[in-house]
Design a protein around this motif. Structure first.
Motif, PDB file in Angstrom:
ATOM      1  N   ASN A  82       0.703  -1.317  -0.196  1.00  0.00           N
ATOM      2  CA  ASN A  82      -0.012  -0.211   0.067  1.00  0.00           C
ATOM      3  C   ASN A  82       0.874   1.287   0.167  1.00  0.00           C
ATOM      4  O   ASN A  82       2.218   1.140   0.297  1.00  0.00           O
ATOM      5  CB  ASN A  82      -1.014   0.015   1.002  1.00  0.00           C
ATOM      6  N   MET A 103       7.285  -4.229  16.566  1.00  0.00           N
ATOM      7  CA  MET A 103       5.901  -4.860  16.243  1.00  0.00           C
ATOM      8  C   MET A 103       5.037  -5.256  17.558  1.00  0.00           C
ATOM      9  O   MET A 103       3.699  -5.280  17.257  1.00  0.00           O
ATOM     10  CB  MET A 103       6.201  -5.967  15.385  1.00  0.00           C
ATOM     11  N   THR A 109       1.435  -3.090  11.575  1.00  0.00           N
ATOM     12  CA  THR A 109       2.227  -2.529  10.719  1.00  0.00           C
ATOM     13  C   THR A 109       1.911  -1.627   9.698  1.00  0.00           C
ATOM     14  O   THR A 109       0.791  -1.036   9.650  1.00  0.00           O
ATOM     15  CB  THR A 109       3.278  -3.616   9.975  1.00  0.00           C
ATOM     16  N   GLY A 110       2.548  -1.494   8.356  1.00  0.00           N
ATOM     17  CA  GLY A 110       2.430  -0.514   7.405  1.00  0.00           C
ATOM     18  C   GLY A 110       0.879  -0.568   6.756  1.00  0.00           C
ATOM     19  O   GLY A 110       0.492   0.510   5.904  1.00  0.00           O
ATOM     20  N   THR A 111       0.324  -1.487   7.177  1.00  0.00           N
ATOM     21  CA  THR A 111      -1.035  -1.518   6.422  1.00  0.00           C
ATOM     22  C   THR A 111      -2.098  -0.475   7.092  1.00  0.00           C
ATOM     23  O   THR A 111      -3.159  -0.036   6.268  1.00  0.00           O
ATOM     24  CB  THR A 111      -1.666  -3.035   6.718  1.00  0.00           C
ATOM     25  N   TYR A 112      -1.816  -0.103   8.088  1.00  0.00           N
ATOM     26  CA  TYR A 112      -2.427   0.949   8.682  1.00  0.00           C
ATOM     27  C   TYR A 112      -2.063   2.348   8.914  1.00  0.00           C
ATOM     28  O   TYR A 112      -0.588   2.175   8.988  1.00  0.00           O
ATOM     29  CB  TYR A 112      -3.150   0.594  10.263  1.00  0.00           C
ATOM     30  N   GLU A 113      -2.747   3.425   9.098  1.00  0.00           N
ATOM     31  CA  GLU A 113      -2.125   4.645   9.103  1.00  0.00           C
ATOM     32  C   GLU A 113      -1.464   4.976  10.352  1.00  0.00           C
ATOM     33  O   GLU A 113      -1.726   3.944  11.593  1.00  0.00           O
ATOM     34  CB  GLU A 113      -3.426   5.948   9.358  1.00  0.00           C
ATOM     35  N   GLN A 114      -0.660   5.675  10.401  1.00  0.00           N
ATOM     36  CA  GLN A 114       0.405   5.809  11.710  1.00  0.00           C
ATOM     37  C   GLN A 114      -0.077   7.182  12.343  1.00  0.00           C
ATOM     38  O   GLN A 114      -0.415   8.148  11.645  1.00  0.00           O
ATOM     39  CB  GLN A 114       1.764   6.060  11.128  1.00  0.00           C
ATOM     40  N   TYR A 160       2.225  -1.677  16.804  1.00  0.00           N
ATOM     41  CA  TYR A 160       3.176  -1.287  16.127  1.00  0.00           C
ATOM     42  C   TYR A 160       3.680   0.300  16.509  1.00  0.00           C
ATOM     43  O   TYR A 160       2.760   1.160  16.634  1.00  0.00           O
ATOM     44  CB  TYR A 160       3.185  -1.060  14.720  1.00  0.00           C
ATOM     45  N   LEU A 213      -4.790   6.333   2.375  1.00  0.00           N
ATOM     46  CA  LEU A 213      -3.991   5.155   2.140  1.00  0.00           C
ATOM     47  C   LEU A 213      -4.696   4.641   0.957  1.00  0.00           C
ATOM     48  O   LEU A 213      -6.008   4.226   0.925  1.00  0.00           O
ATOM     49  CB  LEU A 213      -4.086   4.162   3.357  1.00  0.00           C
ATOM     50  N   TYR A 222      11.149   7.959  14.388  1.00  0.00           N
ATOM     51  CA  TYR A 222      12.138   8.684  13.209  1.00  0.00           C
ATOM     52  C   TYR A 222      12.750   9.808  13.527  1.00  0.00           C
ATOM     53  O   TYR A 222      12.477  10.314  14.772  1.00  0.00           O
ATOM     54  CB  TYR A 222      10.942   8.986  12.270  1.00  0.00           C
ATOM     55  N   PHE A 268       1.203  10.150  14.699  1.00  0.00           N
ATOM     56  CA  PHE A 268       2.338  10.831  15.045  1.00  0.00           C
ATOM     57  C   PHE A 268       2.468  11.564  16.177  1.00  0.00           C
ATOM     58  O   PHE A 268       1.297  12.329  16.574  1.00  0.00           O
ATOM     59  CB  PHE A 268       3.114  11.554  14.190  1.00  0.00           C
ATOM     60  N   ARG A 281      -4.354   1.235  -1.402  1.00  0.00           N
ATOM     61  CA  ARG A 281      -3.815  -0.286  -1.690  1.00  0.00           C
ATOM     62  C   ARG A 281      -3.368  -0.546  -2.920  1.00  0.00           C
ATOM     63  O   ARG A 281      -3.842  -0.033  -3.909  1.00  0.00           O
ATOM     64  CB  ARG A 281      -4.642  -1.317  -1.048  1.00  0.00           C
ATOM     65  N   TYR A 295      11.857   0.222  15.155  1.00  0.00           N
ATOM     66  CA  TYR A 295      10.519  -0.020  15.194  1.00  0.00           C
ATOM     67  C   TYR A 295      10.219  -1.292  16.039  1.00  0.00           C
ATOM     68  O   TYR A 295      10.978  -1.911  16.354  1.00  0.00           O
ATOM     69  CB  TYR A 295       9.841  -0.071  13.855  1.00  0.00           C
ATOM     70  N   LEU A 347       3.348  14.626  11.513  1.00  0.00           N
ATOM     71  CA  LEU A 347       2.709  14.157  10.364  1.00  0.00           C
ATOM     72  C   LEU A 347       1.328  13.784  10.758  1.00  0.00           C
ATOM     73  O   LEU A 347       1.008  13.105  11.816  1.00  0.00           O
ATOM     74  CB  LEU A 347       3.325  12.797   9.790  1.00  0.00           C
ATOM     75  N   HIS A 367      -1.855  11.562   8.682  1.00  0.00           N
ATOM     76  CA  HIS A 367      -2.419  10.775   7.877  1.00  0.00           C
ATOM     77  C   HIS A 367      -3.568  11.266   6.931  1.00  0.00           C
ATOM     78  O   HIS A 367      -4.610  11.953   7.404  1.00  0.00           O
ATOM     79  CB  HIS A 367      -2.910   9.407   8.526  1.00  0.00           C
ATOM     80  N   TYR A 388       5.796  -4.988   4.857  1.00  0.00           N
ATOM     81  CA  TYR A 388       4.765  -3.833   5.678  1.00  0.00           C
ATOM     82  C   TYR A 388       5.388  -2.737   6.614  1.00  0.00           C
ATOM     83  O   TYR A 388       4.567  -2.244   7.361  1.00  0.00           O
ATOM     84  CB  TYR A 388       3.930  -4.837   6.235  1.00  0.00           C
ATOM     85  N   ILE A 389       6.710  -2.455   6.399  1.00  0.00           N
ATOM     86  CA  ILE A 389       7.230  -1.575   7.395  1.00  0.00           C
ATOM     87  C   ILE A 389       7.240  -0.381   6.349  1.00  0.00           C
ATOM     88  O   ILE A 389       7.878   0.029   5.264  1.00  0.00           O
ATOM     89  CB  ILE A 389       8.806  -1.909   7.784  1.00  0.00           C
ATOM     90  N   PRO A 390       6.578   0.776   6.858  1.00  0.00           N
ATOM     91  CA  PRO A 390       6.576   1.735   6.070  1.00  0.00           C
ATOM     92  C   PRO A 390       7.614   2.795   6.009  1.00  0.00           C
ATOM     93  O   PRO A 390       8.282   3.035   6.945  1.00  0.00           O
ATOM     94  CB  PRO A 390       5.374   2.774   6.489  1.00  0.00           C
ATOM     95  N   GLN A 415       0.645   5.580   1.380  1.00  0.00           N
ATOM     96  CA  GLN A 415      -0.051   6.411   2.159  1.00  0.00           C
ATOM     97  C   GLN A 415       0.603   7.877   1.922  1.00  0.00           C
ATOM     98  O   GLN A 415       1.830   7.962   1.407  1.00  0.00           O
ATOM     99  CB  GLN A 415       0.194   5.942   3.560  1.00  0.00           C
ATOM    100  N   TYR A 469       0.932  11.630   3.871  1.00  0.00           N
ATOM    101  CA  TYR A 469       0.843  12.492   5.019  1.00  0.00           C
ATOM    102  C   TYR A 469       1.011  13.878   4.704  1.00  0.00           C
ATOM    103  O   TYR A 469       1.955  14.237   3.871  1.00  0.00           O
ATOM    104  CB  TYR A 469       1.967  11.717   6.056  1.00  0.00           C
TER     105      TYR A 469
END
Lengths: 111, 113
Positions: free
Chosen positions: A31, B50, B97-102, B31, A48, B35, B104, A50, B48, A43, A45, A97-99, A33, A35
């Motif tokens: 995916n 998990m 993990t990155g599938t979802y919004e982060q 997660y 997103l 940065y 901050f 996919r 990071y 930041l 969001h 999956y690590i952004p 994203q 920001y």
């Protein structure tokens, strides 16, 4: 290492105009994203998309994704002075999956 | 209110003096990530996690340590800070993990003299 890179680095437009910024990446993704960052702040969001999607909308934002070209674009329509910020794309690296984030596009919208 | 908090927000310190930047989230996120942001370099991931007791290096881990003993907390430790660690630091969390919004935190501006 940065997976995604935004282009242009800086963009200056008048209020009411549309702003388009692009993100290119190197390896396959799950995916992507987008920001926004107001100066010196955390930041936020925006959207997103996919890897199996081609376009998404959220209010005045439109994001497209072209996996064959490994690129995405963020369009902000009818921009406002409050849209002045830096915009970042974040991509993962295929199975990880690590952004990871690009360097960002700095947008200035003049009133 | 769902949020990520960081403390301190601003810190000026001297070379070699150990410091810890705390990060806490109240969303039960698995997660968490740290940065650093430097002009012209964008955001670079330091470490990071998990989940509890699971941490891994990001792109620029040298000179930093982390721990994840509780789900909500993810402190960043600089054992012997150096001037090249002067930067703006952000903690972030997401459901997974990155599938979802982060989400901050507000950032910690660190200056090492």
């Amino acid at each position: 290492s940065q997976q995604g890179e935004e282009d242009p680095q800086a963009l200056s437009i008048q209020e009411g105009e549309n702003a388009t910024m692009n993100c290119s990446y190197k390896t396959s993704i799950n995916n992507l994203q987008w920001y926004r960052q107001n100066s010196g702040r955390g930041l936020v969001h925006l959207i997103l998309i996919r890897s199996n999607e081609r376009e998404k909308h959220s209010g005045r934002l439109r994001v497209t994704l072209d996996t064959s070209k490994k690129s995405s674009s963020l369009l902000i329509t009818a921009s406002r002075a409050a849209d002045t910020a830096s915009y970042f794309c974040a991509t993962d690296k295929g199975g990880s999956y690590i952004p990871t984030f690009g360097r960002g596009t700095s947008l200035i919208v003049h009133p | 209110e769902a949020q990520v908090t960081q403390n301190p927000r601003y810190l000026i310190t001297v070379t070699g003096k150990k410091l810890t930047v705390t990060c806490s989230q109240n969303m039960n996120h698995e997660y968490m990530s740290w940065y650093r942001q430097d002009p012209g370099l964008g955001l670079r991931q330091i470490y990071y996690s998990m989940n509890v007791e699971v941490t891994d290096k990001g792109d620029v881990p040298e000179g930093y340590k982390v721990s994840r003993k509780e789900k909500r907390n993810f402190p960043l430790i600089l054992e012997s800070p150096s001037p090249n660690q002067t930067s703006l630091y952000f903690c972030a969390s997401s459901r997974s993990t990155g599938t979802y919004e982060q989400y901050f935190g507000p950032g910690t501006r660190l200056t090492v003299t």
